[in-house]
Design a protein around this motif. Structure first.
Motif, mmCIF file in Angstrom:
data_model
loop_
_atom_site.group_PDB
_atom_site.id
_atom_site.type_symbol
_atom_site.label_atom_id
_atom_site.label_comp_id
_atom_site.label_asym_id
_atom_site.label_seq_id
_atom_site.Cartn_x
_atom_site.Cartn_y
_atom_site.Cartn_z
ATOM 1 N N UNK A 8 57.904 80.930 19.495
ATOM 2 C CA UNK A 8 58.549 81.493 18.319
ATOM 3 C C UNK A 8 58.479 80.498 17.172
ATOM 4 N N UNK A 9 58.469 81.026 15.987
ATOM 5 C CA UNK A 9 58.459 80.181 14.796
ATOM 6 C C UNK A 9 59.742 80.505 14.046
ATOM 7 N N UNK A 10 60.593 79.489 13.881
ATOM 8 C CA UNK A 10 61.924 79.678 13.288
ATOM 9 C C UNK A 10 62.580 80.962 13.797
ATOM 10 N N UNK A 11 62.568 81.081 15.137
ATOM 11 C CA UNK A 11 63.248 82.156 15.865
ATOM 12 C C UNK A 11 62.716 83.546 15.564
ATOM 13 N N UNK A 12 61.506 83.619 15.027
ATOM 14 C CA UNK A 12 60.863 84.931 14.847
ATOM 15 C C UNK A 12 59.674 85.012 15.790
ATOM 16 N N UNK A 13 59.408 86.205 16.294
ATOM 17 C CA UNK A 13 58.229 86.377 17.134
ATOM 18 C C UNK A 13 56.969 86.125 16.327
ATOM 19 N N UNK A 14 55.942 85.617 17.005
ATOM 20 C CA UNK A 14 54.648 85.393 16.373
ATOM 21 C C UNK A 14 53.952 86.733 16.181
ATOM 22 N N UNK A 15 53.449 86.972 14.979
ATOM 23 C CA UNK A 15 52.789 88.242 14.661
ATOM 24 C C UNK A 15 51.277 88.124 14.662
ATOM 25 N N UNK A 16 50.765 86.876 14.695
ATOM 26 C CA UNK A 16 49.311 86.666 14.745
ATOM 27 C C UNK A 16 49.044 85.359 15.489
ATOM 28 N N UNK A 17 47.798 85.177 15.889
ATOM 29 C CA UNK A 17 47.442 83.942 16.599
ATOM 30 C C UNK A 17 47.610 82.763 15.641
ATOM 31 N N UNK A 18 48.368 81.717 16.034
ATOM 32 C CA UNK A 18 48.588 80.583 15.124
ATOM 33 C C UNK A 18 47.285 79.857 14.804
ATOM 34 N N UNK A 19 47.258 79.252 13.627
ATOM 35 C CA UNK A 19 46.095 78.460 13.206
ATOM 36 C C UNK A 19 46.225 77.037 13.758
ATOM 37 N N UNK A 20 45.114 76.284 13.691
ATOM 38 C CA UNK A 20 45.088 74.852 14.028
ATOM 39 C C UNK A 20 45.564 74.540 15.447
ATOM 40 N N UNK A 21 45.173 75.375 16.403
ATOM 41 C CA UNK A 21 45.455 75.073 17.805
ATOM 42 C C UNK A 21 44.532 73.922 18.216
ATOM 43 N N UNK A 22 45.056 72.883 18.895
ATOM 44 C CA UNK A 22 44.217 71.724 19.260
ATOM 45 C C UNK A 22 42.976 72.154 20.043
ATOM 46 N N UNK A 23 41.834 71.534 19.710
ATOM 47 C CA UNK A 23 40.555 71.974 20.283
ATOM 48 C C UNK A 23 40.421 71.624 21.763
ATOM 49 N N UNK A 24 41.281 70.716 22.270
ATOM 50 C CA UNK A 24 41.192 70.380 23.702
ATOM 51 C C UNK A 24 42.130 71.238 24.553
ATOM 52 N N UNK A 25 42.724 72.273 23.963
ATOM 53 C CA UNK A 25 43.634 73.153 24.701
ATOM 54 C C UNK A 25 42.886 73.827 25.855
ATOM 55 N N UNK A 26 43.510 73.762 27.048
ATOM 56 C CA UNK A 26 42.904 74.384 28.238
ATOM 57 C C UNK A 26 43.567 75.732 28.544
#
Length: 301
Positions: A8-26
């Motif tokens: 959640x972002x400031x207690x709101x549900x995410x409505x789209x895929x967040x930007x700048x996800x780390x490139x080493x995310x598995x």
């Protein structure tokens, strides 16, 4: 291993895929949000991603190039969304797809083309009928596991991968098993047909499954034990509870000849049937490993 859990972002549900996800995310966990679509560049740069969960969102649209960067992704969890078709151009590396509880009514020919590594598809609880699977819908797949439970099937689908070891078709509206319904599925170890409307299993139809170990036929409308069981050399577990079986014969489960059965039964369920256990001859279960493997019970109409 980087695990990224945007919830959640400031207690709101995410409505789209967040930007700048780390490139080493598995493993990227986006479940339980309100994302409505996956766009072309949502996963750009995530070449190390092994598993993606978008479970329990509101996704009804996926861009045809959404998954292009995900060259190493093996697991995709897409259940509880609003998809009406299988997403296009899934990564060739994919091994497991869970897309149950969507709105899929049709699987087009070639929907899984290029997915030779796929091992497991879970697509139950979609409103799909037999006619929803176009000829060639599963072409090219070498699946071990397939579940199409809680759908609107009225018969065993004819065109599923012949490599299957496990097939689960429980909680459908299947009326009968016809002679050649299972002829394609010679590698099955486990078959789930519980909670259907099956009244009849045609003689010899189960003999197409020489390796079958486990058969679930509970919660149907059978009036007798399927005739093929004594000839199924490796069958070890058979669920027949909650049917209309009123009689069990001495040769219903076990072959007459000694040594013909390669594996003893270790589970037979017959409870909630109108058969009196004291009327069944003990010799009926001569090829059962342990008397505790037989589950009888009181029949309550």
């Amino acid at each position: 291993v980087t695990i990224y859990f945007p919830k959640s972002v400031s207690e709101k549900d995410i409505l789209r895929v967040p930007k700048n996800i780390p490139s080493d995310t598995k493993f990227l966990d986006l479940q339980n949000n309100r994302i409505t679509e996956l766009k072309e560049n949502d996963f750009r740069g995530l070449t190390n991603l092994y598993a993606l969960s978008v479970r329990n969102n509101k996704i009804s649209k996926v861009h045809p190039k959404t998954f292009a960067p995900l060259k190493r992704m093996q697991k995709l969890y897409f259940s509880k969304n609003l998809m009406s078709t299988i997403p296009k151009n899934l990564p060739a590396s994919l091994v497991e797809l869970r897309i149950h509880e969507n709105r899929i009514k049709k699987v087009a020919a070639g929907a899984f083309s290029g997915l030779g590594n796929m091992n497991c598809i879970e697509m139950g609880a979609n409103p799909i009928q037999n006619s929803g699977f176009e000829p060639g819908a599963f072409k090219g797949l070498r699946l071990n596991f397939l579940r199409i439970s809680d759908a609107k099937l009225t018969g065993v689908p004819k065109d599923l991968p012949d490599s299957l070891h496990e097939l689960h078709l429980d909680h459908n509206q299947i009326q009968a098993v016809e002679l050649e319904d299972l002829s394609r599925y010679k590698n099955l170890y486990r078959l789930g047909l519980g909670f259907n409307h099956i009244r009849n299993i045609e003689q010899s139809s189960l003999l197409y499954l020489p390796r079958l170990r486990e058969l679930h036929l509970d919660n149907n409308r059978l009036t007798h034990v399927p005739q093929d069981l004594p000839n199924m050399k490796y069958l070890q577990v058979v669920y027949l509870h909650s049917n209309n079986i009123s009689q069990v014969g001495v040769d219903d489960f076990c072959p007459r000849g000694f040594g013909m059965k390669k594996a003893f039964y270790n589970g037979i369920s017959l409870f909630e049937n109108p058969v009196n256990y004291w009327e069944v001859q003990p010799a009926t279960f001569r090829c059962v490993g342990d008397r505790f493997a037989i589950q009888f019970g009181n029949y309550k109409k």
